[in-house]
Each structure stands twice: as structure tokens, then as C-alpha cells.
Design an enzyme around this catalytic site. Structure first.
Site, PDB file in Angstrom:
ATOM      1  N   GLU A   1      -1.961  -9.094  -0.923  1.00  0.00           N
ATOM      2  CA  GLU A   1      -3.414  -9.287  -0.881  1.00  0.00           C
ATOM      3  C   GLU A   1      -4.010  -9.256  -2.287  1.00  0.00           C
ATOM      4  O   GLU A   1      -4.916 -10.041  -2.610  1.00  0.00           O
ATOM      5  CB  GLU A   1      -4.055  -8.208   0.008  1.00  0.00           C
ATOM      6  CG  GLU A   1      -3.736  -8.413   1.480  1.00  0.00           C
ATOM      7  CD  GLU A   1      -4.297  -7.327   2.373  1.00  0.00           C
ATOM      8  OE1 GLU A   1      -5.057  -7.658   3.301  1.00  0.00           O
ATOM      9  OE2 GLU A   1      -3.966  -6.145   2.160  1.00  0.00           O
TER      10      GLU A   1
ATOM     11  N   ALA B   1       0.830  -1.201   0.000  1.00  0.00           N
ATOM     12  CA  ALA B   1       0.000   0.000   0.000  1.00  0.00           C
ATOM     13  C   ALA B   1       0.865   1.252   0.000  1.00  0.00           C
ATOM     14  O   ALA B   1       2.022   1.240   0.429  1.00  0.00           O
ATOM     15  CB  ALA B   1      -0.923   0.005   1.213  1.00  0.00           C
TER      16      ALA B   1
ATOM     17  N   GLU C   1       2.977  -5.633   7.614  1.00  0.00           N
ATOM     18  CA  GLU C   1       2.152  -4.646   8.326  1.00  0.00           C
ATOM     19  C   GLU C   1       2.424  -4.604   9.826  1.00  0.00           C
ATOM     20  O   GLU C   1       2.309  -3.548  10.461  1.00  0.00           O
ATOM     21  CB  GLU C   1       0.658  -4.924   8.084  1.00  0.00           C
ATOM     22  CG  GLU C   1       0.151  -4.539   6.701  1.00  0.00           C
ATOM     23  CD  GLU C   1       0.311  -5.645   5.677  1.00  0.00           C
ATOM     24  OE1 GLU C   1      -0.338  -5.581   4.626  1.00  0.00           O
ATOM     25  OE2 GLU C   1       1.098  -6.587   5.927  1.00  0.00           O
TER      26      GLU C   1
ATOM     27  N   GLY D   1      -0.343  -4.975   0.738  1.00  0.00           N
ATOM     28  CA  GLY D   1      -1.501  -4.900  -0.154  1.00  0.00           C
ATOM     29  C   GLY D   1      -1.241  -5.558  -1.496  1.00  0.00           C
ATOM     30  O   GLY D   1      -2.164  -6.086  -2.128  1.00  0.00           O
TER      31      GLY D   1
END
Length: 259
Positions: free
Chosen positions: A113, A67, A133, A110
Site C-alpha cells: 500500500e 504492517a 491480509e 501495508g
């Protein structure tokens, strides 16, 4: 197809659509607009009768390093709720057509993911996967804890999520996170080769197989078998079922139309 700021799209032969993450200087880190563009392109291709398979890849030396943290530093629970932060991510799970991820370099946070949202993953050798994270005082929020656990099992998932350690492509393959490892210079060639193989299959069969397999993750065995059976029956209403069986009897190659 709409023009985009952070992704590129192309149509290959045999109905294969490719979406490229295109922020190479930022290692394809995912800001909110980029995620929205990925989902919009996916949905366009999902509706397009000429598209058989969707491929997701990254421009540059990484699939995605995660991210865009700069975008998130000022967030708080209320702003995230009002943004409905993961609404676009939820729409990824509604794509009916096969999605193949071609991953390389870094597949972090991310980006991991996003990769786990694909149906199949082909990885370049040397690729590293991670959910870092925990080192930022947070955790995955777009399905990482759930999808990783369902693929690799609770024991390895919680180890990787707690430590944030980097996982090699070989380890990811061993634990069922990816499907295949290829040389980096062959990544797109091998991915498109596999996509072409799927593109020759009956689209409705692929669609309902994907639907049934996804349900198997959450349903009991009995519930899953009942769901599978209804999809099996449904395919007997398709022209492709008639074409496939007639082609088998007549000893010729079938010509599937997705109807």
C-alpha cells in the site's frame, strides 16, 4: 530535518530527497510510529522549496514486508476508530511533489500500500508483491483494494486480493503496477537517475500534471478535461512557462525556478 527512530533521510544533488525505511531486522515492517515518521518527512520535503523530487526506499533486503502485526493483535473496532488508524495514510495522498518508490525484496501488505502511494515505482528484479491480509482474516485498509483495482483492473485485483498470492516484478510490470525493472545492484542508481530527470523539469508543471492525473482516476472524461484545462491556464501565470517558451525560441536550456 527532524531526527527519526525508524527512517533515515538524505539530500542528494539537484534537490532529490531520499527517505529510507530503516527497520531491516524486521524487514521494514510498518508500525504506527514509522508511518507517522514517513508522512512527517514527506510533508517537510513537500514544503521545502529546495526539494524537487522525493524518493522512498528500504534499507536491507526488503522494501517492506507489511504492517507490524504484533502491534495490531490487541486492536478492536473502537480502538482503531479512536486511533484514527489511517489518518497518516490519508495525508500521503496530499503530497504535491513527485514521489518515486525504489522497491526490492518483499513488498507485502501495508508495504505494498505504501508503494502504491508513490507516483512511480522502479523495482529490482526478483521483487515480490502481495496482499496477504486475507490469510490473517482481514483485508487491506490503507487503500490497497482501491489503488490496485485502479491500476490493474478489477479482474486481476480481486484474484490477487482473494488469494494473497505473490506477484512477480514481471507480472506487476505487465499489469501496470510498476514502471520499470532493473538489476538489484542498480536499483538506487537507476532511481536517482530518473529522479534527476524529473528534477530538471518545471516543478509547477509536474505538480499540476500530478494533480490532473489523480483527478482523472475519479472524474468523468468531461469533468477531468475541464479540470485539466484550468490547470493548463494556471501555468501561464508562472515564470517557468515564460522561461520554458523563451528558452525554446532562443534555442537554449531552460532554467526552471518553480515559480
Amino acid at each position: 530535518m527532524t531526527s527519526f527512530e525508524f527512517i533515515e533521510t538524505s539530500m542528494e544533488e539537484n534537490g532529490i530527497a531520499v527517505i529510507y525505511l530503516n527497520r531491516p531486522r524486521q524487514l521494514n515492517s510498518l508500525n504506527r510510529k514509522m508511518v507517522s515518521e514517513i508522512v512527517a518527512a514527506m510533508e517537510d520535503y513537500d514544503r521545502d522549496e529546495n526539494v524537487r523530487v522525493i524518493v522512498l526506499a528500504g534499507v536491507g533486503r526488503a522494501f517492506s514486508a507489511g504492517a507490524d502485526i504484533d502491534e495490531m493483535t490487541g486492536d478492536d473496532p473502537i480502538s482503531l476508530e479512536l486511533l484514527n488508524q489511517f489518518a497518516d495514510w490519508d495525508r500521503l495522498g496530499l503530497i504535491k511533489k513527485p514521489i518515486i518508490g525504489a522497491v526490492k525484496g518483499f513488498v507485502f501488505g501495508g508495504g505494498f500500500e505504501l508503494a502504491l502511494s508513490c507516483d512511480l515505482l522502479i523495482s529490482a528484479s526478483g521483487t515480490q508483491f502481495s496482499f496477504p491480509e486475507v490469510g490473517l482474516g482481514v483485508m487491506p485498509g490503507a487503500g490497497g483494494t482501491q489503488r490496485l483495482t485502479k491500476l490493474a483492473g478489477r479482474t486481476k485485483a480481486i484474484e490477487w486480493l482473494w488469494t494473497g498470492e505473490r506477484i512477480s516484478a514481471e507480472t506487476a510490470l505487465t499489469h501496470g503496477v510498476i514502471n520499470k525493472i532493473v538489476a538489484p545492484e542498480l536499483l538506487m542508481e537507476e532511481t536517482l537517475k530518473f529522479a534527476n530527470r524529473l528534477a530538471k523539469q518545471p516543478p509547477l508543471s509536474l505538480r499540476l500534471i500530478k494533480d490532473s492525473v489523480n483527478k482523472a482516476v475519479d472524474y468523468s472524461l468531461y469533468e477531468g478535461m475541464q479540470y485539466e484545462r484550468k490547470n493548463f491556464y494556471l501555468l501561464f501565470a508562472s515564470q517557468d512557462q515564460k522561461e520554458g517558451m523563451n528558452a525554446f525560441v532562443e534555442k537554449r536550456k531552460p532554467d526552471y525556478q518553480g515559480k
